[in-house]
Write a protein that holds these residues in place. Structure first.
Motif, PDB file in Angstrom:
ATOM      1  N   LEU A 113     -54.120   9.425  11.283  1.00  0.00           N
ATOM      2  CA  LEU A 113     -54.319   7.990  11.219  1.00  0.00           C
ATOM      3  C   LEU A 113     -54.781   7.581   9.820  1.00  0.00           C
ATOM      4  N   PHE A 114     -53.899   6.971   9.053  1.00  0.00           N
ATOM      5  CA  PHE A 114     -54.196   6.431   7.720  1.00  0.00           C
ATOM      6  C   PHE A 114     -54.844   7.462   6.796  1.00  0.00           C
ATOM      7  N   TYR A 150     -53.332 -15.349   2.613  1.00  0.00           N
ATOM      8  CA  TYR A 150     -54.628 -15.308   3.287  1.00  0.00           C
ATOM      9  C   TYR A 150     -55.733 -15.012   2.278  1.00  0.00           C
ATOM     10  N   SER A 151     -56.935 -15.425   2.599  1.00  0.00           N
ATOM     11  CA  SER A 151     -58.064 -15.177   1.698  1.00  0.00           C
ATOM     12  C   SER A 151     -58.424 -13.688   1.654  1.00  0.00           C
ATOM     13  N   GLU A 152     -58.104 -12.956   2.715  1.00  0.00           N
ATOM     14  CA  GLU A 152     -58.342 -11.510   2.775  1.00  0.00           C
ATOM     15  C   GLU A 152     -57.510 -10.939   3.920  1.00  0.00           C
ATOM     16  N   TYR A 153     -57.127  -9.672   3.814  1.00  0.00           N
ATOM     17  CA  TYR A 153     -56.400  -8.985   4.871  1.00  0.00           C
ATOM     18  C   TYR A 153     -57.353  -7.988   5.511  1.00  0.00           C
ATOM     19  N   GLU A 154     -57.656  -8.188   6.768  1.00  0.00           N
ATOM     20  CA  GLU A 154     -58.452  -7.249   7.543  1.00  0.00           C
ATOM     21  C   GLU A 154     -57.609  -6.743   8.698  1.00  0.00           C
ATOM     22  N   TYR A 155     -57.742  -5.466   9.006  1.00  0.00           N
ATOM     23  CA  TYR A 155     -56.998  -4.863  10.100  1.00  0.00           C
ATOM     24  C   TYR A 155     -57.945  -3.979  10.891  1.00  0.00           C
ATOM     25  N   ALA A 166     -61.472  -4.012   5.896  1.00  0.00           N
ATOM     26  CA  ALA A 166     -60.886  -4.767   4.790  1.00  0.00           C
ATOM     27  C   ALA A 166     -59.756  -3.960   4.165  1.00  0.00           C
ATOM     28  N   GLN A 167     -58.597  -4.576   4.039  1.00  0.00           N
ATOM     29  CA  GLN A 167     -57.442  -3.917   3.432  1.00  0.00           C
ATOM     30  C   GLN A 167     -57.249  -4.344   1.977  1.00  0.00           C
ATOM     31  N   THR A 168     -57.822  -5.495   1.602  1.00  0.00           N
ATOM     32  CA  THR A 168     -57.639  -6.013   0.240  1.00  0.00           C
ATOM     33  C   THR A 168     -58.959  -6.150  -0.504  1.00  0.00           C
ATOM     34  N   SER A 169     -60.012  -5.532  -0.027  1.00  0.00           N
ATOM     35  CA  SER A 169     -61.320  -5.548  -0.694  1.00  0.00           C
ATOM     36  C   SER A 169     -61.751  -6.960  -1.071  1.00  0.00           C
ATOM     37  N   GLU A 170     -61.634  -7.869  -0.121  1.00  0.00           N
ATOM     38  CA  GLU A 170     -62.025  -9.271  -0.260  1.00  0.00           C
ATOM     39  C   GLU A 170     -61.159 -10.050  -1.248  1.00  0.00           C
ATOM     40  N   ASP A 171     -59.998  -9.505  -1.612  1.00  0.00           N
ATOM     41  CA  ASP A 171     -59.028 -10.227  -2.441  1.00  0.00           C
ATOM     42  C   ASP A 171     -57.994 -10.896  -1.540  1.00  0.00           C
ATOM     43  N   PHE A 187     -35.276  -6.344  23.767  1.00  0.00           N
ATOM     44  CA  PHE A 187     -35.393  -5.476  22.596  1.00  0.00           C
ATOM     45  C   PHE A 187     -35.814  -6.313  21.386  1.00  0.00           C
ATOM     46  N   TYR A 188     -36.681  -5.763  20.533  1.00  0.00           N
ATOM     47  CA  TYR A 188     -37.072  -6.435  19.291  1.00  0.00           C
ATOM     48  C   TYR A 188     -37.314  -5.407  18.186  1.00  0.00           C
ATOM     49  N   ALA A 189     -37.219  -5.871  16.954  1.00  0.00           N
ATOM     50  CA  ALA A 189     -37.498  -5.046  15.784  1.00  0.00           C
ATOM     51  C   ALA A 189     -37.983  -5.967  14.679  1.00  0.00           C
ATOM     52  N   GLY A 190     -38.772  -5.414  13.778  1.00  0.00           N
ATOM     53  CA  GLY A 190     -39.258  -6.252  12.698  1.00  0.00           C
ATOM     54  C   GLY A 190     -39.892  -5.457  11.590  1.00  0.00           C
ATOM     55  N   THR A 191     -40.324  -6.196  10.587  1.00  0.00           N
ATOM     56  CA  THR A 191     -40.986  -5.590   9.448  1.00  0.00           C
ATOM     57  C   THR A 191     -42.059  -6.535   8.929  1.00  0.00           C
ATOM     58  N   PHE A 192     -43.074  -5.956   8.321  1.00  0.00           N
ATOM     59  CA  PHE A 192     -44.218  -6.701   7.794  1.00  0.00           C
ATOM     60  C   PHE A 192     -44.548  -6.106   6.432  1.00  0.00           C
ATOM     61  N   LEU A 193     -44.810  -6.963   5.455  1.00  0.00           N
ATOM     62  CA  LEU A 193     -45.192  -6.525   4.109  1.00  0.00           C
ATOM     63  C   LEU A 193     -46.474  -7.239   3.702  1.00  0.00           C
ATOM     64  N   SER A 194     -47.366  -6.503   3.062  1.00  0.00           N
ATOM     65  CA  SER A 194     -48.600  -7.092   2.550  1.00  0.00           C
ATOM     66  C   SER A 194     -49.085  -6.285   1.357  1.00  0.00           C
ATOM     67  N   ASN A 195     -49.764  -6.957   0.443  1.00  0.00           N
ATOM     68  CA  ASN A 195     -50.463  -6.222  -0.599  1.00  0.00           C
ATOM     69  C   ASN A 195     -51.738  -5.639   0.022  1.00  0.00           C
ATOM     70  N   VAL A 196     -52.149  -4.476  -0.481  1.00  0.00           N
ATOM     71  CA  VAL A 196     -53.381  -3.821  -0.038  1.00  0.00           C
ATOM     72  C   VAL A 196     -54.113  -3.296  -1.267  1.00  0.00           C
ATOM     73  N   LYS A 197     -55.387  -3.011  -1.098  1.00  0.00           N
ATOM     74  CA  LYS A 197     -56.180  -2.469  -2.198  1.00  0.00           C
ATOM     75  C   LYS A 197     -56.960  -1.215  -1.779  1.00  0.00           C
ATOM     76  N   TRP A 198     -56.999  -0.934  -0.474  1.00  0.00           N
ATOM     77  CA  TRP A 198     -57.840   0.157  -0.001  1.00  0.00           C
ATOM     78  C   TRP A 198     -57.400   1.529  -0.516  1.00  0.00           C
ATOM     79  N   LEU A 199     -56.110   1.732  -0.745  1.00  0.00           N
ATOM     80  CA  LEU A 199     -55.656   3.021  -1.270  1.00  0.00           C
ATOM     81  C   LEU A 199     -56.069   3.201  -2.732  1.00  0.00           C
TER      82      LEU A 199
END
Length: 170
Positions: free
Chosen positions: A156-157, A35-40, A44-49, A64-76
């Motif tokens: 929260l975060f 994606y061009s950017e990750y927003e949640y 902005a989670q990736t600072s427009e990266d 029943f369901y279960a899952g996982t999600f991975l993303s790069n972030v920059k906000w931390l």
């Protein structure tokens, strides 16, 4: 001539009906995307990266369901720079699970839990609260519309005194 006989035999086999196997109650799916950017939740989670994201899901016919999600972030990393906290936390890893069921024609309900993990973010625990967050959620859907309520069991975060925060999305 042998090739013609082989092709004729394969064509004949493909026309023969074979009994279908029983449908499995288990399903697995996955998605990878750039994606061009990750927003949640509007932040902005990736600072427009750009963001590279991977999702893996398991679902059972019972609901029943279960899952996982991975993303790069920059906000931390950005937050660490401002506060003078060294951080090399560049990954968000979410783990979730729940139960979804139909309760009326066209209507579904969903109850679950979601854990946000930020590996390598331990430095934040000394100055701020930990960015790791656990939420419970409840949702109801009708057709393409979903109303979902989320409630934070932890801070929260990393925001101080944010335990018990909630979020409503439509």
């Amino acid at each position: 001539m042998k090739t013609a006989h082989l092709l004729a035999g394969l064509a004949a086999l493909s026309a023969c009906p074979f009994p279908a196997g029983a449908a499995s109650p288990h399903s697995f799916s996955g998605k990878g995307a750039l994606y061009s950017e990750y927003e949640y939740r509007g932040l902005a989670q990736t600072s427009e990266d750009p963001a590279l994201q991977i999702t893996l899901d398991y679902a059972h016919a019972s609901g029943f369901y279960a899952g996982t999600f991975l993303s790069n972030v920059k906000w931390l990393e950005d937050t660490g720079e401002v506060l003078g906290i060294p951080s090399d936390a560049k990954v968000e890893w979410d783990i979730y699970g729940g139960y979804k069921w139909a309760f009326a024609p066209g209507w579904t309900a969903d109850l679950g839990a979601l854990r946000y993990e930020y590996p390598s973010s331990s430095g934040f625990g000394t100055s701020l609260g930990s960015p790791e967050t656990t939420e419970l959620y409840a949702g109801v859907s009708w057709g393409p519309a979903t109303l979902k309520y989320s409630y934070a069991l932890s801070q929260l975060f990393g925001v101080p005194d944010s335990e018990g925060s909630d979020y409503l999305e439509l």
